[in-house]
Each structure stands twice: as C-alpha cells, then as structure tokens.
Design an enzyme around this catalytic site. Structure first.
Site, mmCIF file in Angstrom:
data_model
loop_
_atom_site.group_PDB
_atom_site.id
_atom_site.type_symbol
_atom_site.label_atom_id
_atom_site.label_comp_id
_atom_site.label_asym_id
_atom_site.label_seq_id
_atom_site.Cartn_x
_atom_site.Cartn_y
_atom_site.Cartn_z
ATOM 1 N N GLN A 63 0.910 -1.124 -0.035
ATOM 2 C CA GLN A 63 -0.104 -0.133 0.063
ATOM 3 C C GLN A 63 0.912 1.223 -0.058
ATOM 4 O O GLN A 63 1.964 1.184 0.351
ATOM 5 C CB GLN A 63 -0.988 0.117 1.182
ATOM 6 C CG GLN A 63 -2.002 -1.086 1.218
ATOM 7 C CD GLN A 63 -2.665 -1.012 2.673
ATOM 8 O OE1 GLN A 63 -2.164 -1.227 3.625
ATOM 9 N NE2 GLN A 63 -4.027 -0.819 2.639
ATOM 10 N N GLU A 118 -5.050 4.178 12.004
ATOM 11 C CA GLU A 118 -4.954 5.548 12.400
ATOM 12 C C GLU A 118 -5.592 5.544 13.695
ATOM 13 O O GLU A 118 -5.089 6.700 14.549
ATOM 14 C CB GLU A 118 -5.666 6.687 11.640
ATOM 15 C CG GLU A 118 -7.397 6.789 11.823
ATOM 16 C CD GLU A 118 -8.036 5.893 10.999
ATOM 17 O OE1 GLU A 118 -9.131 5.793 10.789
ATOM 18 O OE2 GLU A 118 -7.549 4.907 10.559
ATOM 19 N N ASP A 160 -0.898 -9.364 9.161
ATOM 20 C CA ASP A 160 -1.911 -9.578 8.041
ATOM 21 C C ASP A 160 -3.144 -10.086 9.030
ATOM 22 O O ASP A 160 -3.013 -10.890 9.714
ATOM 23 C CB ASP A 160 -1.427 -10.711 7.208
ATOM 24 C CG ASP A 160 -2.484 -11.061 6.154
ATOM 25 O OD1 ASP A 160 -3.283 -11.981 6.579
ATOM 26 O OD2 ASP A 160 -2.752 -10.251 5.238
ATOM 27 N N ASP A 178 -12.336 -2.432 10.082
ATOM 28 C CA ASP A 178 -12.319 -1.097 9.400
ATOM 29 C C ASP A 178 -11.180 -1.141 8.399
ATOM 30 O O ASP A 178 -10.038 -0.640 8.686
ATOM 31 C CB ASP A 178 -11.729 -0.316 10.741
ATOM 32 C CG ASP A 178 -11.594 0.994 10.442
ATOM 33 O OD1 ASP A 178 -12.068 1.736 9.669
ATOM 34 O OD2 ASP A 178 -10.811 1.822 11.479
#
Length: 330
Positions: A63, A118, A160, A178
C-alpha cells in the site's frame, strides 16, 4: 459501571518502507500557488482538495500511505489514492462503525479490530466501559489518537489481518472490519469474501457474536459498486444482517456499513440511548438511538438493489471500487 471490554486491534497497514514521490497524488491544475490532492471517484469523476502541505508519505510492498493537511477537512489519511479518514469528519464514520455493534451486544468484553491504522476505531471502542483489552505511521503522525495507541487496554498487533485472526485461539464478542476499500491490486479484497467470513471470521465469534464492516459507497449512484455485494455475501453466512448508511462529507458520498449476527440485532431507540448513557464515557457527536434506526431505512432504489443482489464476493469473482492498489501498478 461495568468493566471495560478487551479490545484486540489489528493494524491492516504493512510497515511502510521509503518515501517516494507519487506524481499521481498531487496536482497543480487549478492554482499554481496551491497544491491539490485529486482522488478518482469514478472514471469520469474526480474529487479535489486544496492542500496546506503534504505531511508525510510512505510506501510498502502492498500500500501507499500519505498524510495530507487539507484546507477543508484538516489532516487526512490517504491509502492507495483513497481517503479513508479526515480529521474534521472522521467521527461520523468511526461512531457509525464502532458504537452500533457494541451497543447492540448485551455485554461485549473482547473486541477484534481489523485495519484501522489511524487508531480512531480504537479510540471509539475505548469509550465503552465494558471493554477490558483491546503503526508506526499513524502513531507518529496522528497526534489526536496517541492516547488510544498508548492505552493499557490496547493489544496492538502489526500483522496480516487474515493470518492473525486465523491463528488466534481465543474468541471475540465483536469483530470490526475497519478495512481499506476493495480496490484492484490492493491487499484487502480477500477480507470481503464469503470464504473469509465463513471459514476464518465467524468461527472466532462467541455465541452472542456481532460482526460489523464498512461496506463502501452507498449513494444512489454508487451503491452497486460493492455495498450490495458485501451485504449479500454476509447474508450467506449470518442469520441476521442489518445495513445502515449516512453521508460523510470528506468521502463526497453516502457511506454504508453492514452488521451481522446469528442472534437478533434489533434494540429500540430508547434502549440504545439508555445504553449510551450507561456504557459510554464522554459524549458522542453523531449517534443517537433515533438516528441509528432512521439510518437503517433505505430509499426505494437501494432497497430494491439490496433485495435483488445475487453477487457473492469471492477471490475469483471480486468487485472493486474505482482506484488501484500498489500491486496492480507493479
């Protein structure tokens, strides 16, 4: 006051490597003096934000991650060119994700959060006084969630999600998805599949289990991208399934969530408000019992789409929202 639930938080972002300039991230097409972030909503639609600055960028094998300081929405997290969280309105998304399942559960003790790098999902979960336990990038740069990352009830695991959940021996009362949106070439689409829900996730839930996941855009023009498919897929695995939606300004769309269990999920508005007062430390900014029940009522078009959806999400037959992950470009 009950004892707070145990929360296991799984960071879905692999640790990023080096900073790298991404010429697709920042554009200067509108004003040469102001940098802009440009997100592709669809092949013929883009959503642009004027920036104060790019605070940080990182890239991993899976990512791309960036933290932007936007003029309209404050600090905003960007993953693979998609904005999953912005400082000014992230409370809408995270209250909708976390509080309905914890409030609908009679006595949640252990919570497993997939993704949520986050820390905002963790922050909202820790407001519940029942929960007893619960990334480098977000710990360092998202100052508002530092207390959540440092909380003694947090068990932070960087791994993971699929592998971590599969190897855990304990069971959980709540599992939260999420996760990043399923984009082609991204790492998360496998966590929206029937095989994952059926063979890995559901066996880790207790008898009064509840699973909730973000389910992508749910607007009148976008709900068939992945929202109805995720709903129909979860419906193959769980007996009771509820969808709910609301508008998130920084997403430029209505967003959807799916909540599921083998036990009835419905509690009345008054009971939900009562549990908010009894269980939650601090004030919620968005969710009330009346609002939640109104959010589960779909308009005619969405209702018909949900009812008529036949697609089941699999590794071989996945649906994606517009956008591409790192693996696609490689």
């Amino acid at each position: 006051m009950g004892e707070a639930p145990k929360l296991l938080y799984i960071n879905g972002f692999p640790k990023y490597g080096h900073d790298e300039t991404d010429h697709h991230l920042i554009t200067n097409n509108y004003d040469h003096d102001i940098p802009w972030y440009e997100e592709v909503i669809d092949d013929d639609l883009k959503w642009s934000f004027a920036l104060n600055s790019v605070l940080h960028k990182g890239i991993s094998d899976y990512q791309e991650i960036a933290l932007l300081d936007t003029k309209r929405f404050g600090k905003a997290l960007v993953i693979d060119g998609k904005m999953p969280s912005a400082e000014m309105d992230e409370f809408i998304y995270h209250e909708c994700l976390i509080h309905p399942p914890l409030l609908c559960h009679p006595n949640p003790k252990r919570v497993f959060i997939m993704g949520g790098g986050e820390g905002s999902a963790t922050r909202e979960s820790l407001k519940h006084n029942q929960v007893i336990e619960v990334v480098d990038f977000c710990k360092k740069y998202l100052i508002t969630n530092r207390e959540a990352f440092a909380h003694k009830k947090l068990d932070l695991v960087i791994n993971d999600d699929k592998a971590e959940l599969e190897k855990r021996k304990e069971k959980f009362d709540i599992i939260v998805g999420d996760l990043a949106d399923p984009v082609e070439g991204g790492p998360c689409y496998q966590l929206y599949t029937k095989s994952f829900y059926e063979n890995i996730l559901k066996p880790k839930l207790n008898e009064n289990d509840i699973f909730v996941t973000q389910a992508g855009p749910a607007g009148i023009l976008t709900h068939r991208e992945v929202f109805t498919s995720i709903y129909n897929t979860i419906k193959q695995v769980f007996k009771y399934v509820i969808v709910y939606t609301t508008h998130v300004p920084s997403f430029a769309d209505t967003w959807g969530w799916v909540m599921a269990s083998d036990q009835p999920l419905f509690i009345g508005s008054e009971e939900m408000d009562k549990r908010i007062k009894e269980r939650i430390n601090g004030e919620l900014l968005y969710l009330t019992g009346d609002w939640f029940h109104s959010s589960t009522t779909m308009n005619k078009t969405l209702s018909q789409s949900l009812q008529n959806e036949t697609h089941v999400y699999t590794e071989e037959n996945a649906r994606f929202i517009p956008g591409h992950g790192v693996a696609y470009r490689l």
